[in-house]
Write a protein that holds these residues in place. Sequence first.
Motif, PDB file in Angstrom:
ATOM      1  N   LEU B 157       3.349  52.683  57.641  1.00  0.00           N
ATOM      2  CA  LEU B 157       3.881  52.031  58.847  1.00  0.00           C
ATOM      3  C   LEU B 157       3.657  50.526  58.778  1.00  0.00           C
ATOM      4  O   LEU B 157       4.557  49.746  59.100  1.00  0.00           O
ATOM      5  CB  LEU B 157       3.216  52.596  60.098  1.00  0.00           C
ATOM      6  N   SER B 160       6.063  48.965  56.284  1.00  0.00           N
ATOM      7  CA  SER B 160       7.428  48.902  56.825  1.00  0.00           C
ATOM      8  C   SER B 160       7.537  47.806  57.880  1.00  0.00           C
ATOM      9  O   SER B 160       8.519  47.059  57.925  1.00  0.00           O
ATOM     10  CB  SER B 160       7.809  50.247  57.440  1.00  0.00           C
ATOM     11  N   TRP B 163       7.602  44.496  56.158  1.00  0.00           N
ATOM     12  CA  TRP B 163       8.877  44.316  55.479  1.00  0.00           C
ATOM     13  C   TRP B 163       9.975  43.936  56.471  1.00  0.00           C
ATOM     14  O   TRP B 163      10.696  42.954  56.286  1.00  0.00           O
ATOM     15  CB  TRP B 163       9.222  45.630  54.758  1.00  0.00           C
ATOM     16  N   LEU B 164      10.082  44.668  57.574  1.00  0.00           N
ATOM     17  CA  LEU B 164      11.159  44.411  58.519  1.00  0.00           C
ATOM     18  C   LEU B 164      11.001  43.052  59.196  1.00  0.00           C
ATOM     19  O   LEU B 164      11.976  42.329  59.386  1.00  0.00           O
ATOM     20  CB  LEU B 164      11.231  45.526  59.564  1.00  0.00           C
ATOM     21  N   ARG B 167      11.977  40.065  56.820  1.00  0.00           N
ATOM     22  CA  ARG B 167      13.322  39.947  56.249  1.00  0.00           C
ATOM     23  C   ARG B 167      14.049  38.667  56.673  1.00  0.00           C
ATOM     24  O   ARG B 167      14.748  38.052  55.883  1.00  0.00           O
ATOM     25  CB  ARG B 167      14.160  41.173  56.615  1.00  0.00           C
ATOM     26  N   GLY B 190      20.997  45.598  52.917  1.00  0.00           N
ATOM     27  CA  GLY B 190      21.635  45.866  54.202  1.00  0.00           C
ATOM     28  C   GLY B 190      21.304  44.877  55.303  1.00  0.00           C
ATOM     29  O   GLY B 190      21.373  45.218  56.476  1.00  0.00           O
ATOM     30  N   LYS B 192      21.695  42.033  57.972  1.00  0.00           N
ATOM     31  CA  LYS B 192      22.726  41.320  58.732  1.00  0.00           C
ATOM     32  C   LYS B 192      22.028  40.367  59.672  1.00  0.00           C
ATOM     33  O   LYS B 192      20.951  40.704  60.193  1.00  0.00           O
ATOM     34  CB  LYS B 192      23.594  42.303  59.530  1.00  0.00           C
ATOM     35  N   ASP B 194      22.371  39.599  62.584  1.00  0.00           N
ATOM     36  CA  ASP B 194      22.143  39.980  63.982  1.00  0.00           C
ATOM     37  C   ASP B 194      21.025  40.999  64.147  1.00  0.00           C
ATOM     38  O   ASP B 194      20.798  41.501  65.236  1.00  0.00           O
ATOM     39  CB  ASP B 194      23.450  40.540  64.585  1.00  0.00           C
ATOM     40  N   GLU B 195      20.338  41.311  63.062  1.00  0.00           N
ATOM     41  CA  GLU B 195      19.358  42.389  63.173  1.00  0.00           C
ATOM     42  C   GLU B 195      18.034  41.924  63.785  1.00  0.00           C
ATOM     43  O   GLU B 195      17.231  42.737  64.216  1.00  0.00           O
ATOM     44  CB  GLU B 195      19.104  43.025  61.807  1.00  0.00           C
ATOM     45  N   LYS B 198      16.972  43.353  67.134  1.00  0.00           N
ATOM     46  CA  LYS B 198      16.649  44.768  67.050  1.00  0.00           C
ATOM     47  C   LYS B 198      15.289  44.959  66.373  1.00  0.00           C
ATOM     48  O   LYS B 198      14.496  45.813  66.779  1.00  0.00           O
ATOM     49  CB  LYS B 198      17.757  45.464  66.257  1.00  0.00           C
ATOM     50  N   VAL B 199      15.036  44.143  65.346  1.00  0.00           N
ATOM     51  CA  VAL B 199      13.751  44.237  64.647  1.00  0.00           C
ATOM     52  C   VAL B 199      12.611  43.893  65.597  1.00  0.00           C
ATOM     53  O   VAL B 199      11.560  44.533  65.584  1.00  0.00           O
ATOM     54  CB  VAL B 199      13.740  43.310  63.411  1.00  0.00           C
ATOM     55  N   ARG B 201      12.569  44.435  68.760  1.00  0.00           N
ATOM     56  CA  ARG B 201      12.344  45.606  69.601  1.00  0.00           C
ATOM     57  C   ARG B 201      11.552  46.662  68.836  1.00  0.00           C
ATOM     58  O   ARG B 201      10.622  47.259  69.351  1.00  0.00           O
ATOM     59  CB  ARG B 201      13.681  46.219  70.055  1.00  0.00           C
ATOM     60  N   LEU B 202      11.921  46.856  67.574  1.00  0.00           N
ATOM     61  CA  LEU B 202      11.224  47.837  66.746  1.00  0.00           C
ATOM     62  C   LEU B 202       9.752  47.438  66.621  1.00  0.00           C
ATOM     63  O   LEU B 202       8.851  48.272  66.744  1.00  0.00           O
ATOM     64  CB  LEU B 202      11.857  47.919  65.357  1.00  0.00           C
ATOM     65  N   TRP B 205       7.814  48.424  69.711  1.00  0.00           N
ATOM     66  CA  TRP B 205       7.472  49.853  69.806  1.00  0.00           C
ATOM     67  C   TRP B 205       6.482  50.262  68.722  1.00  0.00           C
ATOM     68  O   TRP B 205       5.558  51.020  68.966  1.00  0.00           O
ATOM     69  CB  TRP B 205       8.730  50.723  69.712  1.00  0.00           C
ATOM     70  N   LEU B 206       6.729  49.708  67.550  1.00  0.00           N
ATOM     71  CA  LEU B 206       5.857  50.048  66.437  1.00  0.00           C
ATOM     72  C   LEU B 206       4.435  49.572  66.714  1.00  0.00           C
ATOM     73  O   LEU B 206       3.455  50.219  66.338  1.00  0.00           O
ATOM     74  CB  LEU B 206       6.401  49.398  65.162  1.00  0.00           C
TER      75      LEU B 206
ATOM     76  N   LEU C  17       7.978  57.316  69.842  1.00  0.00           N
ATOM     77  CA  LEU C  17       8.344  55.906  69.923  1.00  0.00           C
ATOM     78  C   LEU C  17       9.557  55.593  69.060  1.00  0.00           C
ATOM     79  O   LEU C  17      10.441  54.836  69.455  1.00  0.00           O
ATOM     80  CB  LEU C  17       7.151  55.047  69.527  1.00  0.00           C
ATOM     81  N   PHE C  21      13.217  54.416  70.302  1.00  0.00           N
ATOM     82  CA  PHE C  21      13.854  53.246  69.740  1.00  0.00           C
ATOM     83  C   PHE C  21      15.275  53.548  69.283  1.00  0.00           C
ATOM     84  O   PHE C  21      16.185  52.750  69.473  1.00  0.00           O
ATOM     85  CB  PHE C  21      13.005  52.735  68.570  1.00  0.00           C
ATOM     86  N   ARG C  30      21.199  51.296  62.187  1.00  0.00           N
ATOM     87  CA  ARG C  30      20.974  50.671  60.887  1.00  0.00           C
ATOM     88  C   ARG C  30      19.473  50.384  60.684  1.00  0.00           C
ATOM     89  O   ARG C  30      18.886  50.835  59.703  1.00  0.00           O
ATOM     90  CB  ARG C  30      21.781  49.383  60.764  1.00  0.00           C
ATOM     91  N   ILE C  31      18.871  49.682  61.631  1.00  0.00           N
ATOM     92  CA  ILE C  31      17.456  49.332  61.470  1.00  0.00           C
ATOM     93  C   ILE C  31      16.559  50.581  61.520  1.00  0.00           C
ATOM     94  O   ILE C  31      15.727  50.761  60.636  1.00  0.00           O
ATOM     95  CB  ILE C  31      17.038  48.298  62.521  1.00  0.00           C
ATOM     96  N   PHE C  35      14.197  51.729  58.548  1.00  0.00           N
ATOM     97  CA  PHE C  35      12.773  51.922  58.766  1.00  0.00           C
ATOM     98  C   PHE C  35      12.330  53.311  58.328  1.00  0.00           C
ATOM     99  O   PHE C  35      11.388  53.467  57.530  1.00  0.00           O
ATOM    100  CB  PHE C  35      12.467  51.691  60.253  1.00  0.00           C
ATOM    101  N   SER C  38      12.462  53.705  54.634  1.00  0.00           N
ATOM    102  CA  SER C  38      11.342  53.084  53.919  1.00  0.00           C
ATOM    103  C   SER C  38      10.082  53.923  54.081  1.00  0.00           C
ATOM    104  O   SER C  38       9.301  54.075  53.142  1.00  0.00           O
ATOM    105  CB  SER C  38      11.128  51.652  54.397  1.00  0.00           C
ATOM    106  N   VAL C  39       9.868  54.492  55.276  1.00  0.00           N
ATOM    107  CA  VAL C  39       8.685  55.325  55.490  1.00  0.00           C
ATOM    108  C   VAL C  39       8.712  56.539  54.563  1.00  0.00           C
ATOM    109  O   VAL C  39       7.744  56.818  53.841  1.00  0.00           O
ATOM    110  CB  VAL C  39       8.599  55.776  56.970  1.00  0.00           C
ATOM    111  N   GLN C  42       8.225  55.567  50.941  1.00  0.00           N
ATOM    112  CA  GLN C  42       6.850  55.204  50.610  1.00  0.00           C
ATOM    113  C   GLN C  42       5.948  56.427  50.540  1.00  0.00           C
ATOM    114  O   GLN C  42       5.065  56.501  49.681  1.00  0.00           O
ATOM    115  CB  GLN C  42       6.310  54.234  51.642  1.00  0.00           C
TER     116      GLN C  42
END
Lengths: 290, 428, 63
Positions: B157, B160, B163-164, B167, B190, B192, B194-195, B198-199, B201-202, B205-206, C17, C21, C30-31, C35, C38-39, C42
């Motif tokens: 986790l 990831s 990494w995200l 980017r 992949g 873009k 505009d991501e 969204k990242v 937001r991820l 939560w993450l 979660l 999301f 896409r994201i 994600f 990748s999880v 890995q």
Amino acid sequence: MKKIDRRQFITYLVGAAGAVLLTRQALASPSRSSPTSGATTLLTVKKAEPRKYRVDGSGTKPTEGTRFVMVIDAGACIGCRRCVYACKTENNIPDTISPPWIEVFQMKNEVDLTGTPSREDLKTGSTTSYTESPLPGMWYQPVQCNHCDNAPCVRVCPTGATYKTEDGFVLMDYEKCVGCRFCVVACPYSARRFNWIKPQVDQVNVNPLVPVRPVGVVEKCTFCVHRTRDGKLPRCVEVCPVGARHFGNINDPESEVAKIITDTPNFRLLEELNTQPNIRYIVRGKKYTR
Amino acid sequence: MIRRTTIDQHEESLLKPLLSAGKPYLAFCAALLLIVLWAGYAWVLQLTGGLGITAMRTPVGPAWGIYIVNFVFFASMAHGGMAISAAVHLLKAEKFKPIARMGEVLTIVSLAMAGLSIIIDMGRPDRAFNMIRFWPERVGTSPLTWDVTVIVLYLVLSLSFLWLTMRRDLARLAKRFGLRGRLYNLLLIGYKADEDKKVDRLAFWLSIAIVILIVMLSGGVIPWIFGLIPAQAGWFSAMAGPYFLTAALASSLAAVIVVAVLLRKIYHWEDYIKPETFKSLGILLGVITGFYVYLTFAEQLTANYAAPHPELAVSELLMTGELAPLYWTMIIGGFVFPVLMLVGQTLRPRLFSPTRTAIYAGVLIIAFWLKRFFIVIPSLLRPLLPFPNGSYTPTWVEWSIIAGTVAAAVLLYAIFIKVFPIVEAHKE
Amino acid sequence: MIGIIVIAVVVIPVVVLILEFVLEKPRTFRIPSLFLGSVVAQIVGVVVLMALMGALLGLLIPQ
């Protein structure tokens, strides 16, 4: 739920029938009670369908309805360590494992022998290095794997290399063990040993029935599973010169151990930890004195 | 126009580690590599000869040694970084943003070393795969299996996550670097433009998931290796969870402070990472460690007041026994002193400087390593049955391997800052 | 059994979660798929690495 009930019921039925059968058999012809060993064994092994079981290296299978326990008479033990050395030879224990699977404590007489060591003994450590025995005013208490019914070592093992069998053994699968030693630290009796280096066993005197362990795995007392499942006594019981050790099937009310446990006050080591050990100690016999 | 140039200059300064690799850097890495190779040699000796080359023994002596100490140490170090990063994303604590990624990388490096320490400790590391093979049947009971699970999950986790969130930086830098640019493009699969939203937001939560994982790893499965084992006096305690969690937060926070202050000094990021950042982190560290001192006191009081004698025997080993000199040095010099100094900085602001905070944090890191030693070893030296008392002095092989894991962690970190941007270079 | 509860306590929040999301508006995949990909990659990587390392170390340990 139903299935277990039915199975249990059948077990009881078989057990009761077996007990009746064996008693009658024993009364009719005592010589037939244990055909496999020369010595008088008190095992009453009932023949049942062989079942698929995990290979433990000895190739023998548990017998339905048996559950093995050991009784050690700490009052009779003279601390001669014959069990220690006989076990060592029987089970191919290398010199690098010290103490071997059995250790004998010499404890002071004024401290009552109970399942929980005294503060005095814990602080200094009981003598395990005595060279003469029995000494007046001393108790001798052999300890080894207790083959607990609620074994912490089995619980913590990350690979299932150590496991509990139906007939009461806690055994090791030496090929599965990763050597993390979690079982060693989880055992309250410090009964487990580790192969810190590659074990060197005398090739001539090696016992072919017991696997020679590879380096980096845990090992411990097996209650001589390769003998006891064949109806023989464990080696330590067989060699004890004062008869301080007793072994048998607790499910058989006629067995020596069952009778001792019914008749004699007994205790188990560190009972408060709820490990439900299968070695019971009694203080019945009189220690040999010169 | 002028404003534009300052931003560019600013960014250039943040990319400094990527742009140059001076002689001191290379010498430093070479020295670390030597230590790692030496440790590798020690490990080969241990693999071919068996663990007999260490000072671990059983039942007279400890069955676990400083490898397990090192495992607990590194696994706990993994949390501060992600905790700070989570604070940035959850509480919008912009102050800590510059050091967020430093912490994330620390997390990943520490987790890798924790896993390695477990492997090194095994008698049969060649069978380590058995832990995965028998996972389904063992996850029901074995705390070590829980550990493997949660550590792998946590590592995956956070990787990831890193990494995200990286980017967008990589996208802007991909064109500037040749070889590294190719690696960046690989990681930008992949992508873009505009991501980013969204990242974010991820990441939010993450962060919540990771905060739960922190509690479950350092306040859960790692302490439960010890806390659930009634066979060892001194381990068996419901307090193990909070106790280890506090230690984990403090030691990892200390590590982040040390890393951030060092990088700030080396790359002259004084105006980018404000001293106030370290001031608040230092006070937080002082308070958490102070709480830890209190927990230690509570633990030892319980083991002395009217304790069963196995507990007392373990405590005596620390209070008055052979480990006492080192133990008291650690308590006074390693915990109480830094705590007083760190908390004192609030009362006397002129006592504060980032360097000083880093020094106290460094002392705390060593003290926390020792503390783990004093948790793992003494209990193993006092079994519940009256075996003769053992002792434990680690051999050169064990110390070499410990030094090797520490050097490997630093080396991995040093390589990371040359390959990837260690601070989020983008501007909002 | 205890272990299942322990692991569930760890894993369920993560799964919930991630689901939250994925389902949150505006919905994009896409994201999240990157994600999750990748999880998964890995975890597979860790498993393969452990198997490989075992084979390698097995050469050093005297059998």
